[in-house]
Enzyme design. Sequence first.
Site, mmCIF file in Angstrom:
data_model
loop_
_atom_site.group_PDB
_atom_site.id
_atom_site.type_symbol
_atom_site.label_atom_id
_atom_site.label_comp_id
_atom_site.label_asym_id
_atom_site.label_seq_id
_atom_site.Cartn_x
_atom_site.Cartn_y
_atom_site.Cartn_z
ATOM 1 C CG HIS A 95 -1.782 -1.175 1.382
ATOM 2 N ND1 HIS A 95 -2.291 -1.617 2.597
ATOM 3 C CD2 HIS A 95 -2.253 -2.046 0.455
ATOM 4 C CE1 HIS A 95 -3.014 -2.693 2.413
ATOM 5 N NE2 HIS A 95 -3.004 -2.989 1.125
HETATM 6 P P1 FAD Z 1 -1.832 1.778 -10.358
HETATM 7 O O1 FAD Z 1 -3.069 0.962 -10.336
HETATM 8 O O2 FAD Z 1 -0.537 1.103 -10.059
HETATM 9 O O3 FAD Z 1 -1.778 2.449 -11.807
HETATM 10 C C1 FAD Z 1 -0.681 3.128 -12.325
HETATM 11 C C2 FAD Z 1 -0.656 2.856 -13.823
HETATM 12 O O4 FAD Z 1 0.232 3.784 -14.438
HETATM 13 C C3 FAD Z 1 -0.145 1.452 -14.159
HETATM 14 O O5 FAD Z 1 -1.034 0.821 -15.034
HETATM 15 C C4 FAD Z 1 1.203 1.713 -14.789
HETATM 16 O O6 FAD Z 1 1.583 0.763 -15.753
HETATM 17 C C5 FAD Z 1 1.005 3.097 -15.396
HETATM 18 N N1 FAD Z 1 2.266 3.826 -15.556
HETATM 19 C C6 FAD Z 1 3.160 4.111 -14.571
HETATM 20 N N2 FAD Z 1 4.219 4.772 -15.096
HETATM 21 C C7 FAD Z 1 3.953 4.913 -16.421
HETATM 22 C C8 FAD Z 1 4.682 5.501 -17.502
HETATM 23 N N3 FAD Z 1 5.863 6.086 -17.313
HETATM 24 N N4 FAD Z 1 4.141 5.452 -18.738
HETATM 25 C C9 FAD Z 1 2.910 4.892 -18.939
HETATM 26 N N5 FAD Z 1 2.191 4.308 -17.955
HETATM 27 C C10 FAD Z 1 2.719 4.319 -16.718
HETATM 28 N N6 FAD Z 1 -5.334 -2.615 -2.271
HETATM 29 C C11 FAD Z 1 -6.498 -2.980 -1.701
HETATM 30 O O7 FAD Z 1 -7.344 -2.138 -1.417
HETATM 31 N N7 FAD Z 1 -6.768 -4.284 -1.413
HETATM 32 C C12 FAD Z 1 -5.858 -5.262 -1.631
HETATM 33 O O8 FAD Z 1 -6.140 -6.436 -1.371
HETATM 34 C C13 FAD Z 1 -4.605 -4.901 -2.195
HETATM 35 N N8 FAD Z 1 -3.643 -5.822 -2.405
HETATM 36 C C14 FAD Z 1 -2.547 -5.499 -3.139
HETATM 37 C C15 FAD Z 1 -1.665 -6.519 -3.539
HETATM 38 C C16 FAD Z 1 -0.620 -6.223 -4.418
HETATM 39 C C17 FAD Z 1 0.325 -7.319 -4.839
HETATM 40 C C18 FAD Z 1 -0.466 -4.898 -4.919
HETATM 41 C C19 FAD Z 1 0.635 -4.573 -5.907
HETATM 42 C C20 FAD Z 1 -1.312 -3.885 -4.496
HETATM 43 C C21 FAD Z 1 -2.350 -4.163 -3.611
HETATM 44 N N9 FAD Z 1 -3.261 -3.195 -3.207
HETATM 45 C C22 FAD Z 1 -4.401 -3.548 -2.556
HETATM 46 C C23 FAD Z 1 -3.032 -1.768 -3.510
HETATM 47 C C24 FAD Z 1 -3.822 -1.251 -4.713
HETATM 48 O O9 FAD Z 1 -3.863 -2.188 -5.742
HETATM 49 C C25 FAD Z 1 -3.151 0.043 -5.214
HETATM 50 O O10 FAD Z 1 -3.017 0.947 -4.142
HETATM 51 C C26 FAD Z 1 -3.936 0.722 -6.327
HETATM 52 O O11 FAD Z 1 -4.195 -0.170 -7.368
HETATM 53 C C27 FAD Z 1 -3.160 1.921 -6.813
HETATM 54 O O12 FAD Z 1 -3.854 2.552 -7.838
HETATM 55 P P2 FAD Z 1 -3.178 3.716 -8.670
HETATM 56 O O13 FAD Z 1 -4.169 4.155 -9.666
HETATM 57 O O14 FAD Z 1 -2.602 4.702 -7.724
HETATM 58 O O15 FAD Z 1 -1.911 3.038 -9.375
#
Ligand code: FAD
Length: 510
Positions: A448
């Site tokens: 997280h």
């Molecule tokens: P992300 O979903 O990571 O999205 C970022 C996106 O930007 C990605 O698709 C990436 O490829 C893209 N990106 C980044 N840099 C670039 C670039 N330079 N060029 C183009 N694209 C780019 N949360 C829960 O609530 N419950 C759970 O059970 C849970 N378990 C987890 C288990 C794991 C293994 C992981 C990894 C996370 C878990 N989480 C959980 C946390 C949750 O999934 C994340 O906090 C959430 O998905 C983050 O969302 P976001 O939109 O901030 O980032």
Amino acid sequence: RFDVVIIGGGSAGSVLAARLSENPDRRVALIEAGLEPTDPDIAQPSMWPFIQGRDYDWAYETVPQGGTAGRVHAWPRGRVVGGSSCLHAMAHVRGHPDDFEAWAEATGTRNWSYDRLLPAFRRSERFSGGGSELHGGDGPLPVWLPGEEVNPVVRAYMEAGLQRGVPSLGDHNGRRLNGTAPNALTIRDGRRVSAADAYLTAAVRARPNLAILTGLLVHRLVLEGDRAAGVAVTRAGVGEIVSGGEIVLCAGAIGSPLLLQRSGIGDPETLRRAGVACRLAVPEVGRNLHDHLLGAGNVYRSSRPVPPTRLQHSESLMYLNAADVTRPDGAPDIVLGCVTGPSVSESFAPIAPGFAYTLLFGVTHPTSRGFLAIGGPELSDRPLIDPAYMRTEHDRLTFRRAFEVAREVGSAPALEGWKADELLPGPGVRTAAEIDAFIAKAAITHHHPVGTCRMGADTGAVVDPGLKLSGLDNLSVVDASVIPTIPSGPVHAAVLAIAETFAAGWTDRP
Ligand code: FAD
């Protein structure tokens, strides 16, 4: 040229692409480094721990952590449409209302209070129990509260909690959080539903005003004066510029600050060390990095076979007041989890599944704060990620308390029918020093990381309470990085609510 360019097709980016393209006059581009998910294992809930490290994982690593016996921690992050919601463990926990009170205080606006976020939580969800004042009944994301599917050893653990005086809760996503409950899961018909599955439906993808551009690596923002005119990308190694009126950064708690720094937005000294010219001094970009840790784990040998999970292994988080586990109100301090098999960090020899179960334990509101920084000007340069795990005494003491509570629950009568003996840390580990040494080796990320582009009303905040980057006219950051202080539980529900709230406030822009 697009009206809006969204960088990152992960959890937040999927929400924004769907919501902002509802207006057919607005041309929206969603840029994602990864491709559409094709690995069938992604959809299998029980496979989530085993798909890390595949080619759709950014596979970050921390620097060695002094607080965890000098260990390097693997930080998986999704590089695929759906982002980290294609890798995550599917537990859906909003957090405690007090968690968002801290956000309201940090930003000086009630907009980030629990009551104002509640419409966004409700809008995002389709709750298996139906719609109500607290739950959404017809949103895009299925939130399923399992019943008889919960593993018998996990039911015994919840019963063990009750025997230790822990309140009965039933559902994490109400106004109370302390107590026993099965995890609500973003699973439908036995399959994971990622944010992209939920929001980027066939009907949304068919909109002529939405372009989903996959396989595009965003290297940096193209800055012109006090605007971001577009983004510099490569597609299959060939460079191009995608330009837009408004740019929304949704690259996640790691990707967003790194992209800002590569673009020359950040702490001047950090940028200088990485060989990047400073375009806009925003010293706190990459700072305030924090994360939940879990002790993996308090492992028990079972006296009879533990049936395999029908869900996602870790079936019930139990949130607790550290001083008084019987207290139902207030935000928790510690969390336990029950895993239907052996869950151990890389410090320990693997234990065969079948005759073991684990109580995980952790701190809900860590006070340690670290930072991350680019290692060089290019996307391929390895970043420096330092979450400063267990830097504060608060975190060390609370972690020890969490372990002690795990043991108390683990030895309650309801688990007698399962427990043969304690495998880890083993009955010999009793003193504070022995427990601390075990925790340092057992702690693993709960996945997280947040806070690296924190929102706030103060001048140091990276984005303002409307999530606009201070100093640029048309750039917003909307993802886990803007979270100023981590909520009690897993953060995905909060990330979706942030994106829903931001989209609902998109009124006076193109
Ligand atoms: P992300 O979903 O990571 O999205 C970022 C996106 O930007 C990605 O698709 C990436 O490829 C893209 N990106 C980044 N840099 C670039 C670039 N330079 N060029 C183009 N694209 C780019 N949360 C829960 O609530 N419950 C759970 O059970 C849970 N378990 C987890 C288990 C794991 C293994 C992981 C990894 C996370 C878990 N989480 C959980 C946390 C949750 O999934 C994340 O906090 C959430 O998905 C983050 O969302 P976001 O939109 O901030 O980032």
